[in-house]
Design a protein around this motif. Structure first.
Motif, mmCIF file in Angstrom:
data_model
loop_
_atom_site.group_PDB
_atom_site.id
_atom_site.type_symbol
_atom_site.label_atom_id
_atom_site.label_comp_id
_atom_site.label_asym_id
_atom_site.label_seq_id
_atom_site.Cartn_x
_atom_site.Cartn_y
_atom_site.Cartn_z
ATOM 1 N N MET A 30 0.851 -1.172 0.000
ATOM 2 C CA MET A 30 0.000 0.000 0.000
ATOM 3 C C MET A 30 0.896 1.234 0.000
ATOM 4 O O MET A 30 1.930 1.251 0.651
ATOM 5 C CB MET A 30 -0.908 0.033 1.237
ATOM 6 N N VAL A 31 0.487 2.277 -0.733
ATOM 7 C CA VAL A 31 1.269 3.496 -0.843
ATOM 8 C C VAL A 31 0.390 4.690 -0.496
ATOM 9 O O VAL A 31 -0.748 4.788 -0.961
ATOM 10 C CB VAL A 31 1.827 3.670 -2.275
ATOM 11 N N ASP A 32 0.917 5.577 0.318
ATOM 12 C CA ASP A 32 0.231 6.819 0.677
ATOM 13 C C ASP A 32 1.258 7.948 0.663
ATOM 14 O O ASP A 32 2.079 8.048 1.577
ATOM 15 C CB ASP A 32 -0.412 6.692 2.062
ATOM 16 N N THR A 33 1.242 8.743 -0.384
ATOM 17 C CA THR A 33 2.154 9.882 -0.568
ATOM 18 C C THR A 33 3.611 9.536 -0.258
ATOM 19 O O THR A 33 4.268 10.200 0.532
ATOM 20 C CB THR A 33 1.706 11.095 0.273
ATOM 21 N N GLY A 34 4.090 8.464 -0.859
ATOM 22 C CA GLY A 34 5.483 8.067 -0.715
ATOM 23 C C GLY A 34 5.764 7.121 0.434
ATOM 24 O O GLY A 34 6.841 6.546 0.527
ATOM 25 N N LYS A 35 4.810 6.954 1.326
ATOM 26 C CA LYS A 35 4.971 6.024 2.453
ATOM 27 C C LYS A 35 4.429 4.669 2.029
ATOM 28 O O LYS A 35 3.265 4.533 1.690
ATOM 29 C CB LYS A 35 4.215 6.530 3.669
ATOM 30 N N VAL A 36 5.285 3.654 2.093
ATOM 31 C CA VAL A 36 4.927 2.316 1.633
ATOM 32 C C VAL A 36 4.708 1.407 2.833
ATOM 33 O O VAL A 36 5.529 1.365 3.751
ATOM 34 C CB VAL A 36 6.034 1.734 0.725
ATOM 35 N N THR A 37 3.589 0.695 2.829
ATOM 36 C CA THR A 37 3.308 -0.314 3.850
ATOM 37 C C THR A 37 3.368 -1.677 3.190
ATOM 38 O O THR A 37 2.746 -1.900 2.150
ATOM 39 C CB THR A 37 1.914 -0.100 4.474
ATOM 40 N N LEU A 38 4.124 -2.589 3.793
ATOM 41 C CA LEU A 38 4.276 -3.960 3.301
ATOM 42 C C LEU A 38 3.609 -4.895 4.295
ATOM 43 O O LEU A 38 3.862 -4.803 5.498
ATOM 44 C CB LEU A 38 5.758 -4.316 3.170
ATOM 45 N N ARG A 39 2.784 -5.793 3.813
ATOM 46 C CA ARG A 39 2.105 -6.716 4.696
ATOM 47 C C ARG A 39 1.946 -8.057 3.998
ATOM 48 O O ARG A 39 1.768 -8.100 2.785
ATOM 49 C CB ARG A 39 0.726 -6.152 5.055
ATOM 50 N N GLY A 40 2.022 -9.133 4.765
ATOM 51 C CA GLY A 40 1.848 -10.469 4.221
ATOM 52 C C GLY A 40 2.990 -11.376 4.645
ATOM 53 O O GLY A 40 3.932 -10.945 5.313
ATOM 54 N N PRO A 41 2.923 -12.647 4.255
ATOM 55 C CA PRO A 41 3.943 -13.613 4.666
ATOM 56 C C PRO A 41 5.126 -13.664 3.712
ATOM 57 O O PRO A 41 4.988 -13.471 2.511
ATOM 58 C CB PRO A 41 3.183 -14.938 4.637
ATOM 59 N N ALA A 71 14.964 1.071 -2.434
ATOM 60 C CA ALA A 71 15.729 1.509 -3.604
ATOM 61 C C ALA A 71 14.856 2.132 -4.688
ATOM 62 O O ALA A 71 15.379 2.746 -5.623
ATOM 63 C CB ALA A 71 16.502 0.324 -4.178
ATOM 64 N N VAL A 72 13.535 2.016 -4.560
ATOM 65 C CA VAL A 72 12.633 2.563 -5.576
ATOM 66 C C VAL A 72 12.536 4.080 -5.403
ATOM 67 O O VAL A 72 12.283 4.572 -4.298
ATOM 68 C CB VAL A 72 11.235 1.910 -5.490
ATOM 69 N N LYS A 73 12.741 4.795 -6.483
ATOM 70 C CA LYS A 73 12.685 6.260 -6.455
ATOM 71 C C LYS A 73 11.272 6.709 -6.066
ATOM 72 O O LYS A 73 10.283 6.240 -6.627
ATOM 73 C CB LYS A 73 13.050 6.821 -7.826
ATOM 74 N N GLY A 74 11.186 7.596 -5.082
ATOM 75 C CA GLY A 74 9.903 8.126 -4.642
ATOM 76 C C GLY A 74 9.440 7.584 -3.306
ATOM 77 O O GLY A 74 8.526 8.124 -2.692
ATOM 78 N N VAL A 75 10.068 6.509 -2.827
ATOM 79 C CA VAL A 75 9.705 5.934 -1.529
ATOM 80 C C VAL A 75 10.333 6.791 -0.440
ATOM 81 O O VAL A 75 11.550 6.954 -0.388
ATOM 82 C CB VAL A 75 10.179 4.468 -1.409
ATOM 83 N N SER A 76 9.484 7.355 0.434
ATOM 84 C CA SER A 76 10.004 8.206 1.504
ATOM 85 C C SER A 76 10.166 7.441 2.814
ATOM 86 O O SER A 76 11.065 7.744 3.599
ATOM 87 C CB SER A 76 9.095 9.414 1.715
ATOM 88 N N SER A 77 9.301 6.451 3.060
ATOM 89 C CA SER A 77 9.423 5.627 4.264
ATOM 90 C C SER A 77 8.735 4.289 4.029
ATOM 91 O O SER A 77 7.909 4.155 3.128
ATOM 92 C CB SER A 77 8.812 6.326 5.482
ATOM 93 N N ILE A 78 9.107 3.326 4.873
ATOM 94 C CA ILE A 78 8.542 1.970 4.753
ATOM 95 C C ILE A 78 8.060 1.496 6.115
ATOM 96 O O ILE A 78 8.787 1.581 7.099
ATOM 97 C CB ILE A 78 9.585 0.980 4.219
ATOM 98 N N ASN A 79 6.828 1.001 6.140
ATOM 99 C CA ASN A 79 6.298 0.310 7.313
ATOM 100 C C ASN A 79 6.339 -1.184 6.952
ATOM 101 O O ASN A 79 5.468 -1.677 6.253
ATOM 102 C CB ASN A 79 4.870 0.763 7.617
ATOM 103 N N ASN A 80 7.372 -1.867 7.423
ATOM 104 C CA ASN A 80 7.561 -3.277 7.082
ATOM 105 C C ASN A 80 6.816 -4.142 8.096
ATOM 106 O O ASN A 80 7.327 -4.467 9.153
ATOM 107 C CB ASN A 80 9.044 -3.621 7.053
ATOM 108 N N SER A 81 5.595 -4.515 7.744
ATOM 109 C CA SER A 81 4.777 -5.381 8.607
ATOM 110 C C SER A 81 4.693 -6.789 8.033
ATOM 111 O O SER A 81 3.685 -7.474 8.219
ATOM 112 C CB SER A 81 3.359 -4.790 8.734
#
Length: 138
Positions: free
Chosen positions: A95-106, A122-132
């Motif tokens: 999921m992406v919200d204004t450059g903030k990426v959330t990762l979820r799943g196994p 490493a993807v251009k435009g990603v400002s932060s990651i919530n690695n769930s």
């Protein structure tokens, strides 16, 4: 001639309707086997339900701005094109919200979890990651 055309029409309708026994691609497909396991062994329903009802953002909540859609597509491409990742990792929720990426799943391992995060960072435009991401134990 009319009878032949009627028979062809009926066969076409059966194919379009996806009724079994037509011998066409619309026929039911046998269960998918992933890495020596049946599809029932790779079921993520419990994880999906947990994420859905815990007040977490789901892919259905994805923002629909052009920038978010483009970034989501770029992140998904980066993850899927890395052939060293497992099928599980290729199918994570993003999921992406204004450059903030959330990762979820196994994913399969802790190393794979970290690798996915590095790929996304490493993807251009990603400002932060919530690695769930969850490491699947079975």
């Amino acid at each position: 001639m009319r009878r032949i055309l009627n028979q062809i029409g009926v066969a076409s309708l059966l194919c379009i309707a996806g009724l079994p026994g037509t011998g066409f691609a619309a026929d039911p497909v046998p269960p998918v086997v992933t890495e020596g396991k049946s599809a029932s062994n790779v079921d993520n329903t419990a994880i999906n339900n947990r994420d859905k009802y815990a007040g977490n953002v789901t892919p259905e909540d994805q923002f629909n701005t052009k920038e978010d859609r483009n970034l989501l597509a770029a992140v998904r491409r980066s993850v899927v094109h890395d052939k060293s990742l497992s099928v599980m990792a290729h199918n994570i929720k993003i999921m992406v919200d204004t450059g903030k990426v959330t990762l979820r799943g196994p994913v399969k391992t802790d190393d794979e979890k970290l690798k996915v995060e590095k790929i996304v960072q490493a993807v251009k435009g990603v400002s932060s990651i919530n690695n769930s991401l969850d490491v699947k134990t079975n």
